[in-house]
Enzyme design. Structure first.
Site, PDB file in Angstrom:
ATOM      1  N   ASP A  58      -6.456   3.453  -4.829  1.00  0.00           N
ATOM      2  CA  ASP A  58      -5.303   4.070  -4.665  1.00  0.00           C
ATOM      3  C   ASP A  58      -4.304   2.070  -4.827  1.00  0.00           C
ATOM      4  O   ASP A  58      -5.378   1.541  -4.979  1.00  0.00           O
ATOM      5  CB  ASP A  58      -5.092   3.629  -3.364  1.00  0.00           C
ATOM      6  N   SER A  59      -3.258   2.491  -5.473  1.00  0.00           N
ATOM      7  CA  SER A  59      -2.600   1.221  -6.035  1.00  0.00           C
ATOM      8  C   SER A  59      -1.922  -0.122  -4.287  1.00  0.00           C
ATOM      9  O   SER A  59      -2.223  -1.281  -4.134  1.00  0.00           O
ATOM     10  CB  SER A  59      -1.176   1.298  -6.209  1.00  0.00           C
ATOM     11  N   CYS A  85       3.305  16.950  -2.039  1.00  0.00           N
ATOM     12  CA  CYS A  85       3.972  17.396  -1.283  1.00  0.00           C
ATOM     13  C   CYS A  85       5.162  16.909  -0.546  1.00  0.00           C
ATOM     14  O   CYS A  85       6.207  16.779   0.444  1.00  0.00           O
ATOM     15  CB  CYS A  85       2.792  16.177   0.311  1.00  0.00           C
TER      16      CYS A  85
HETATM   17  N1  SAH Z   1      -5.447  11.337  -0.985  1.00  0.00           N
HETATM   18  C1  SAH Z   1      -4.611  11.097   0.077  1.00  0.00           C
HETATM   19  C2  SAH Z   1      -3.795  10.611   0.568  1.00  0.00           C
HETATM   20  C3  SAH Z   1      -3.001  10.257  -0.051  1.00  0.00           C
HETATM   21  S1  SAH Z   1      -1.143   9.745   0.237  1.00  0.00           S
HETATM   22  C4  SAH Z   1      -5.685  11.542   1.533  1.00  0.00           C
HETATM   23  O1  SAH Z   1      -6.628  12.664   2.141  1.00  0.00           O
HETATM   24  O2  SAH Z   1      -6.022  10.900   3.055  1.00  0.00           O
HETATM   25  C5  SAH Z   1      -0.416   9.279  -1.164  1.00  0.00           C
HETATM   26  C6  SAH Z   1      -1.388   8.164  -1.280  1.00  0.00           C
HETATM   27  O3  SAH Z   1      -1.367   7.116  -3.320  1.00  0.00           O
HETATM   28  C7  SAH Z   1      -0.921   6.602  -0.889  1.00  0.00           C
HETATM   29  O4  SAH Z   1      -2.005   6.138  -0.189  1.00  0.00           O
HETATM   30  C8  SAH Z   1      -0.429   5.179  -1.751  1.00  0.00           C
HETATM   31  O5  SAH Z   1      -0.842   4.140  -1.485  1.00  0.00           O
HETATM   32  C9  SAH Z   1      -0.844   5.996  -2.536  1.00  0.00           C
HETATM   33  N2  SAH Z   1       0.400   5.412  -4.355  1.00  0.00           N
HETATM   34  C10 SAH Z   1       1.466   5.197  -3.616  1.00  0.00           C
HETATM   35  N3  SAH Z   1       2.095   4.732  -5.802  1.00  0.00           N
HETATM   36  C11 SAH Z   1       0.629   5.066  -6.213  1.00  0.00           C
HETATM   37  C12 SAH Z   1       0.141   4.712  -7.100  1.00  0.00           C
HETATM   38  N4  SAH Z   1       1.240   4.480  -8.831  1.00  0.00           N
HETATM   39  N5  SAH Z   1      -0.702   4.626  -7.888  1.00  0.00           N
HETATM   40  C13 SAH Z   1      -2.098   4.710  -7.059  1.00  0.00           C
HETATM   41  N6  SAH Z   1      -2.053   5.227  -5.827  1.00  0.00           N
HETATM   42  C14 SAH Z   1      -0.555   4.908  -5.621  1.00  0.00           C
END
Ligand code: SAH
Length: 393
Positions: free
Chosen positions: A250-251, A337
């Site tokens: 995650d970023s 989503c």
């Molecule tokens: N799969 C997770 C929910 C994902 S929400 C679950 O089951 O709970 C989307 C996530 O993407 C967030 O945590 C956000 O921090 C991350 N995100 C947003 N942009 C990103 C990027 N460019 N690279 C990696 N992660 C990113």
């Protein structure tokens, strides 16, 4: 019954007669009584028939309907709606059971309360308003929750990021009951720390429960990449399912630290798991080709219709790298989503990505949101989560 009345133009009552819970501003002929944003208004047809009562809004959706019959929106109204919603979650075996206490109690239009989200984590409810009307009703809603659901003794209100920006409201985020900061919640027998104050959304993504279970089924003996892991939801299911290794990315550094905490809660000292704070595209570009189960669950790429094209490009690019790198015989769980991206459009973006890779790809499952995120049959816009499980030869 209410001071202000919204009178529709001739023939503009059709969608309300079919129980669609929004009145668009273009359908309105006249508003009598000068309502403030968030105030309760009664809606009438051009012929003078009562149609609905709802919250008045400034913007293209002018009224969000609470009831199609002329009732008082009082304490018993909120209690009744919450009671019905809670009974449904009990019958879904999400509430009142030992192995799960994490669920969405109110899913806006899906629970006949447009503009309101309530997520429950064990003894805590997190209320999120998306309309000024729900913001103004927050204390009544908290009282109704407290009265109806005995196990809920901690209620947090978190709406600063979701209220209409133009309404210019003060930030009212904070506890409406008690004030316990963090809860350990249970989803399908797995434990999660939920931090609603500092976390994203209400603190946890409750909508992936069933899709995580399906992932558990597929993860035996596989090398798993959980991209966009947030608090690590999919990763723990993969570990419980017998994955060989699980990498969570995650970023957000905060998300990675929450993921690590959650691993420790469920699988202390388990060396199969590693977590990395990195940008998705960077990580995917530099990673090798040894994953045979990849999860892509990005944030909503499109929040508005006018950026739809870019969003679809984003999904195509992201999925293309996964198709290129996943091991032969691999499984890809890919999601969108974004409410404005339809099932067909998402599938088309994934299809283009697959074609680009030239690999043989089969759809094994078509996924959506779980039953505690119900879709009001009269409001198909409520279906927002789309997912595909793909077998990549
Ligand atoms: N799969 C997770 C929910 C994902 S929400 C679950 O089951 O709970 C989307 C996530 O993407 C967030 O945590 C956000 O921090 C991350 N995100 C947003 N942009 C990103 C990027 N460019 N690279 C990696 N992660 C990113």
């Amino acid at each position: 019954m209410n001071n202000c009345r919204v009178l529709l133009k001739p023939k503009k009552e059709e969608s309300l007669r079919r129980f669609h819970p929004w009145v668009f501003s273009g359908a309105i002929n006249k508003i009598a009584g000068n309502p403030e944003e968030g105030e309760l208004v009664d809606v009438y047809s051009a012929a003078g028939d009562f149609l609905a009562v709802g919250h008045y809004q400034i913007g293209s959706i002018a009224v969000r309907v609470l009831s199609f019959t002329p009732i008082e929106i009082d304490a018993s109204f909120w209690q009744e709606r919450i009671r019905v919603a809670y009974q449904l979650r009990r019958s879904l075996k999400l509430a009142g059971v030992e192995n799960n206490n994490t669920y969405r109690l109110i899913h806006g239009e899906g629970d006949s309360l447009p503009g309101l989200i309530i997520d429950v984590y064990a003894n805590t409810a997190v209320i999120q308003a998306h309309s000024v009307g729900m913001h103004l009703a927050r204390k009544q809603i908290a009282d109704a929750l407290h009265a109806e659901i005995i196990e809920i003794n901690n209620i947090y209100y978190k709406s600063d990021a979701t209220l209409p920006f133009k309404a210019n409201l003060e930030n009212e985020d904070g506890y409406l009951y008690d004030g316990k900061e963090i809860e350990t919640a249970i989803e399908n027998g797995l434990l999660f720390h939920v931090d609603w104050v500092k976390g994203q959304k209400t603190g946890f993504f409750v909508d992936q429960r069933e899709n995580r279970s399906l992932l558990e089924f597929y993860s035996t003996g596989r090398s798993v990449l959980n991209m966009f892991c947030y608090t690590g939801g999919f990763s723990f299911y993969a570990m419980r399912g017998g994955a060989n290794l699980v990498h969570s990315v995650d970023s957000s550094a905060k998300a990675i630290s929450l993921t690590k905490q959650n691993v420790e809660l469920n699988f202390p000292g388990d060396e199969r798991h590693e977590a990395f704070a990195d940008d998705a595209f960077k990580y995917l570009d530099k990673m090798g080709d040894n994953y045979d189960l990849i999860i892509l669950d990005p944030p909503a790429f499109a929040k508005h219709k006018n950026v739809l094209r870019n969003a679809l490009q984003g999904y195509r690019k992201l999925n293309a790298i996964a198709f290129e790198k996943i091991k032969p015989g691999g499984i890809l769980f890919t999601f969108s989503c974004s409410q404005v991206v339809s099932k067909e459009n998402f599938r088309l973006a994934v299809f283009s990505a697959a074609a680009q890779s030239g690999r043989n790809v089969r759809i094994l499952h078509q996924l959506t949101q779980p039953a505690d995120h119900p879709v009001n049959i009269y409001h198909p816009e409520g279906e927002y989560l789309k997912g595909l499980v793909l077998f990549v030869e």
